[in-house]
Design a protein around this motif. Structure first.
Motif, PDB file in Angstrom:
ATOM      1  N   ASP A 122      -9.883   8.694   4.273  1.00  0.00           N
ATOM      2  CA  ASP A 122     -11.131   8.151   3.740  1.00  0.00           C
ATOM      3  C   ASP A 122     -10.964   6.769   3.126  1.00  0.00           C
ATOM      4  O   ASP A 122     -11.806   5.889   3.314  1.00  0.00           O
ATOM      5  CB  ASP A 122     -11.715   9.116   2.700  1.00  0.00           C
ATOM      6  N   GLU A 123      -9.872   6.552   2.374  1.00  0.00           N
ATOM      7  CA  GLU A 123      -9.699   5.280   1.672  1.00  0.00           C
ATOM      8  C   GLU A 123      -9.021   4.223   2.544  1.00  0.00           C
ATOM      9  O   GLU A 123      -9.328   3.033   2.443  1.00  0.00           O
ATOM     10  CB  GLU A 123      -8.896   5.488   0.391  1.00  0.00           C
ATOM     11  N   VAL A 164       0.811  12.330  -1.518  1.00  0.00           N
ATOM     12  CA  VAL A 164      -0.559  11.843  -1.346  1.00  0.00           C
ATOM     13  C   VAL A 164      -1.327  12.749  -0.378  1.00  0.00           C
ATOM     14  O   VAL A 164      -0.773  13.241   0.604  1.00  0.00           O
ATOM     15  CB  VAL A 164      -0.545  10.387  -0.835  1.00  0.00           C
ATOM     16  N   SER A 165      -2.602  12.964  -0.674  1.00  0.00           N
ATOM     17  CA  SER A 165      -3.414  13.852   0.161  1.00  0.00           C
ATOM     18  C   SER A 165      -3.841  13.157   1.448  1.00  0.00           C
ATOM     19  O   SER A 165      -4.034  11.942   1.486  1.00  0.00           O
ATOM     20  CB  SER A 165      -4.659  14.311  -0.601  1.00  0.00           C
ATOM     21  N   LEU A 197       1.434   4.602  -3.156  1.00  0.00           N
ATOM     22  CA  LEU A 197       1.057   5.997  -2.937  1.00  0.00           C
ATOM     23  C   LEU A 197       2.055   6.936  -3.586  1.00  0.00           C
ATOM     24  O   LEU A 197       3.263   6.682  -3.558  1.00  0.00           O
ATOM     25  CB  LEU A 197       0.999   6.288  -1.430  1.00  0.00           C
ATOM     26  N   THR A 241      -4.543  13.099  10.229  1.00  0.00           N
ATOM     27  CA  THR A 241      -5.491  13.201   9.112  1.00  0.00           C
ATOM     28  C   THR A 241      -6.856  13.713   9.545  1.00  0.00           C
ATOM     29  O   THR A 241      -7.674  14.052   8.693  1.00  0.00           O
ATOM     30  CB  THR A 241      -5.654  11.833   8.416  1.00  0.00           C
ATOM     31  N   THR A 247       0.836  -1.200   0.000  1.00  0.00           N
ATOM     32  CA  THR A 247       0.000   0.000   0.000  1.00  0.00           C
ATOM     33  C   THR A 247       0.869   1.248   0.000  1.00  0.00           C
ATOM     34  O   THR A 247       0.615   2.195  -0.753  1.00  0.00           O
ATOM     35  CB  THR A 247      -0.929   0.012   1.227  1.00  0.00           C
ATOM     36  N   SER A 259      -6.711  13.465   2.879  1.00  0.00           N
ATOM     37  CA  SER A 259      -8.089  12.986   2.778  1.00  0.00           C
ATOM     38  C   SER A 259      -8.126  11.570   2.230  1.00  0.00           C
ATOM     39  O   SER A 259      -8.950  10.750   2.648  1.00  0.00           O
ATOM     40  CB  SER A 259      -8.906  13.926   1.878  1.00  0.00           C
ATOM     41  N   ARG A 260      -7.241  11.257   1.302  1.00  0.00           N
ATOM     42  CA  ARG A 260      -7.196   9.896   0.762  1.00  0.00           C
ATOM     43  C   ARG A 260      -6.741   8.909   1.838  1.00  0.00           C
ATOM     44  O   ARG A 260      -7.282   7.801   1.950  1.00  0.00           O
ATOM     45  CB  ARG A 260      -6.234   9.835  -0.426  1.00  0.00           C
ATOM     46  N   ILE A 261      -5.770   9.314   2.647  1.00  0.00           N
ATOM     47  CA  ILE A 261      -5.289   8.449   3.720  1.00  0.00           C
ATOM     48  C   ILE A 261      -6.408   8.166   4.720  1.00  0.00           C
ATOM     49  O   ILE A 261      -6.605   7.039   5.173  1.00  0.00           O
ATOM     50  CB  ILE A 261      -4.087   9.089   4.433  1.00  0.00           C
TER      51      ILE A 261
END
Length: 725
Positions: free
Chosen positions: A375-376, A368-369, A364, A403, A360, A371-373
């Motif tokens: 939310d995803e 990397v943002s 990335l 985050t 993972t 929000s992605r960390i």
């Protein structure tokens, strides 16, 4: 020969559509490229250069010696394929692999075996046609047990492999149990015989010593890893089933079959019809087995191999993004990737956090943002940074971000000179410093979680936070609350090793600090040892469990064994300052004041916010080493007003430093909190493994501080220690 092209393409499609194939988009493109080139007869073109240019968009100046992108991506792709075939792909008809040392894929056909529904691989052999008769012949051979020579050959293959650990006594352990079994003495293989003959324990060895269980767990994992990596195609499997130490030997069904003369192969379309018919007949059985195997495989790949009832979600999750390369040298990208890899090795050693895996992280982008960390990936923290090289100078910047609100909660710069230090030493040192600063129990992540816990925190994680808060102040009130909390946790999650370890330490505090002792329960020392051993049984590599066992053995007068376990734990995770401070404390108390002080200094330097308990022990060590100014300064930093032993240490230090009023005040406070201590002072000092000469010095200084030590104590100490310890 390889399976028909249509079957190979169907398999590639099956893999890429599976949710159990954890590969990045780059790795998907890598797999598609090498498969298409190979199936189109252009396998000789598959080199690092062509992959870099045609898959990763490198320009024509690409040099694989300076840019490791293809090697790194190939390693990740191999792991992704291995995991896929351990889970969803257990019963797939074709196995696709990328052998080490090459990027040309291999294709193996698996045919169901009559009656048992398992599969056997038929490796690609370009010089020989494929036939079903060949497969049946190989099945017969696979059922024959390996001979003694086969097993000894396999043993030598394992222990000489670079993938098998060379530290410790894993090789001697494996050699002993294999040779005993081959000699017909399998019934002799018990924990006692292994302890005596492999680990050189004395004849008085008992099951209270967990060395064999711990080393057996380590050896099992080493064998599992070996057969997943270097030994995938070895002819013989050696395993150690759980619940015993007697090894088993079997033919390895993943090994390539020996060449067998066969009739001419049917045309590809006939082969396809035969294979399809076989799969239609046997698919119901295989389907059921696949579900079971998938569950087993999934359990194997769970982080840290926890039992299902362990609350994995209670720990804060950290994602490590690839560090950005800001350098101008040809090796700058390699440096950045190397540092990221070191961080992903150092951070997961801390059981209090969960670190998202390498695959993972590698997928990335460096920027990397958050929000992605969040939310995803559902992660609370993101560690990122950059590496800049200029001439011989190298500068690393690391940042930890929350985050939940996007804030930078910690950042640090590290500078080094490549002319004076080796690059790999720099990478390892920086990774260890970062890991110790942010991940250990009193580090940045724990501080943030305490100040603003995430909304979905559950009680189990709250208990672990409260444990460290208790350790920082050592109060009788907090002890009762945290003990009750952890007892509820282990009742609900009986496989939670870390909670059992923490509970062991709390049980121990009932005796050494006289905190909330219970008359309706077994003795605290007994409960502490039982809880520590329970933690070790659940997770032999858990640092908190090893710390708890070390401490419980120390107070049960097994000093040498306690120190052995402590040193083993520190070697496992040299960045854990909670363990480092505890080991330093135990060594100092046992008379090794200089070594103990050095470990305490290192722990406090790595983690200035560590428990005041360690400041207090370091102050006592300074006193015993004759550095009285350092002792006075250290006891001032301890500030453990709610812990009785803090006051007696303070009284001793102040008395020797000539601070008579402070010494008497501290002594009076101690006597109010622990009136039972002085009448039993010889036993109290002895249970802490304090050496006789040190006991006499402490008693002399206690009297100087005004503490009413009874007459005749010195004689009692001399009598108590007259016999060898």
């Amino acid at each position: 020969m390889r399976p028909p092209e249509v079957v190979c393409r169907e398999q590639i499609s099956r893999i890429q559509q599976s949710v159990d194939f954890h590969a990045t988009q780059r790795e998907h493109r890598f797999l598609e490229y090498v498969v298409e080139e190979s199936l189109s007869g252009r396998g000789e073109r598959i080199k690092a250069y062509s992959v870099a240019v045609e898959v990763f968009g490198r320009d024509t100046t690409f040099d694989p010696q300076n840019d490791p992108i293809v090697r790194i991506a190939a390693r990740h792709l191999r792991r992704s394929l291995e995991r896929y075939y351990l889970t969803a792909g257990q019963a797939d008809p074709v196995v696709v692999g990328i052998p080490k040392g090459s990027y040309v894929p291999t294709f193996s056909m698996r045919i169901p075996r009559d009656g048992i529904g398992s599969v056997v691989a038929v490796e690609e052999n370009p010089t020989q046609p494929f036939s079903l008769e060949q497969t049946e012949a190989s099945n017969v051979r696979a059922s024959d047990p390996p001979s003694s020579d086969d097993v000894r050959g396999q043993l030598q293959r394992i222990v000489s492999s670079p993938e098998f650990p060379k530290v410790g006594r894993a090789g001697a352990f494996l050699n002993y149990i294999v040779e005993e079994t081959l000699a017909g003495r399998g019934h002799r293989i018990k924990g006692y015989s292994i302890a005596i003959e492999v680990f050189k324990r004395p004849d008085s060895f008992t099951q209270d010593d967990p060395v064999v269980r711990i080393e057996a767990g380590t050896l099992r994992r080493a064998l599992e890893r070996y057969y997943l990596v270097a030994g995938r195609k070895d002819p013989v499997r050696i395993d150690i089933p759980k619940g015993g130490y007697v090894p088993t030997f079997a033919r390895n069904e993943a090994a390539p079959p020996e060449p067998v003369k066969s009739k001419a192969a049917p045309p590809p379309e006939a082969f396809g019809r035969q294979a399809a018919a076989l799969w239609r007949v046997r698919w119901p059985v295989l389907g059921a087995l696949t579900v079971v195997a998938g569950l087993v495989g999934s359990a194997y790949w769970l982080p840290e191999r926890h039992m299902p009832d362990m609350p994995l979600l209670d720990r804060p999750t950290l994602v490590v993004a690839p560090f950005t390369n800001l350098g101008d040298g040809p090796n700058a990208e390699l440096y950045a990737q190397g540092l990221t890899e070191e961080l992903l090795t150092a951070l997961p050693r801390f059981k209090e956090i969960k670190v998202v895996g390498r695959e993972t992280s590698a997928s990335l982008p460096p920027g990397v943002s958050m929000s992605r960390i969040k939310d995803e990936l559902g992660a609370r923290y993101l560690l990122n940074g950059s590496m800049r090289t200029s001439g011989s100078r190298i500068r690393v910047t690391a940042r930890l971000l929350d985050t939940l609100d996007g804030s930078i909660v910690w950042s640090e710069d590290y500078e080094n000179d490549l002319q004076t230090r080796d690059l790999f030493a720099i990478q390892m040192a920086v990774a260890n410093k970062v890991a110790a600063t942010i991940a250990q129990p009193y580090g940045i992540m724990a501080q943030v979680a305490s100040a603003k816990p995430p909304p979905d925190d559950r009680r189990a994680y709250d208990c672990t936070l409260n444990f460290y808060a208790y350790r920082a102040e050592l109060s009788v009130e907090r002890h009762a609350d945290v003990r009750a909390c952890l007892e509820r946790v282990v009742a609900r999650y009986p496989s939670y090793a870390t909670a059992w370890a923490m509970l062991s330490i709390l049980y121990l505090d009932e005796e050494r600090f006289k905190f909330n002792s219970r008359t309706d329960a077994p003795q605290p020392m007994q409960r502490a040892l039982q809880a520590a051993r329970r933690a070790i049984q659940l997770d032999p590599d858990n640092i908190r469990a090893l710390q708890a066992l070390m401490t419980a053995l120390f107070f049960n007068q097994q000093f040498a064994e306690a120190m052995r376990i402590g040193e083993q734990a520190l070697a496992t995770n040299p960045n854990d300052t909670e363990l480092m401070g505890e080991l330093g404390t135990r060594l100092a108390m046992g008379g090794q004041w200089q070594r103990g002080a050095a470990l305490l200094d290192k722990a406090l330097a790595l983690n200035p916010g560590a428990a005041g308990y360690y400041h207090g022990t370091r102050a006592l060590a300074a006193f015993m080493l004759g550095d009285y100014p350092a002792a006075v300064a250290g006891i001032g930093r301890a500030d453990l007003q709610k812990c009785s032993l803090f006051h007696i240490v303070a009284a001793i230090i102040y008395a020797e430093a000539g601070m008579s009023k402070d010494a008497r005040r501290a002594g009076e406070t101690f006597m109010k909190m622990r009136p039972d201590f002085v009448p039993n002072i010889a036993a109290e000092l002895s249970i802490r493994n304090i050496q006789p000469r040190d006991q006499l010095r402490l008693i002399m200084t206690m009297r100087k501080a005004g503490i009413p030590v009874p007459d005749g104590v010195e004689a009692a100490i001399a009598d108590q220690n007259a016999a060898p310890r």
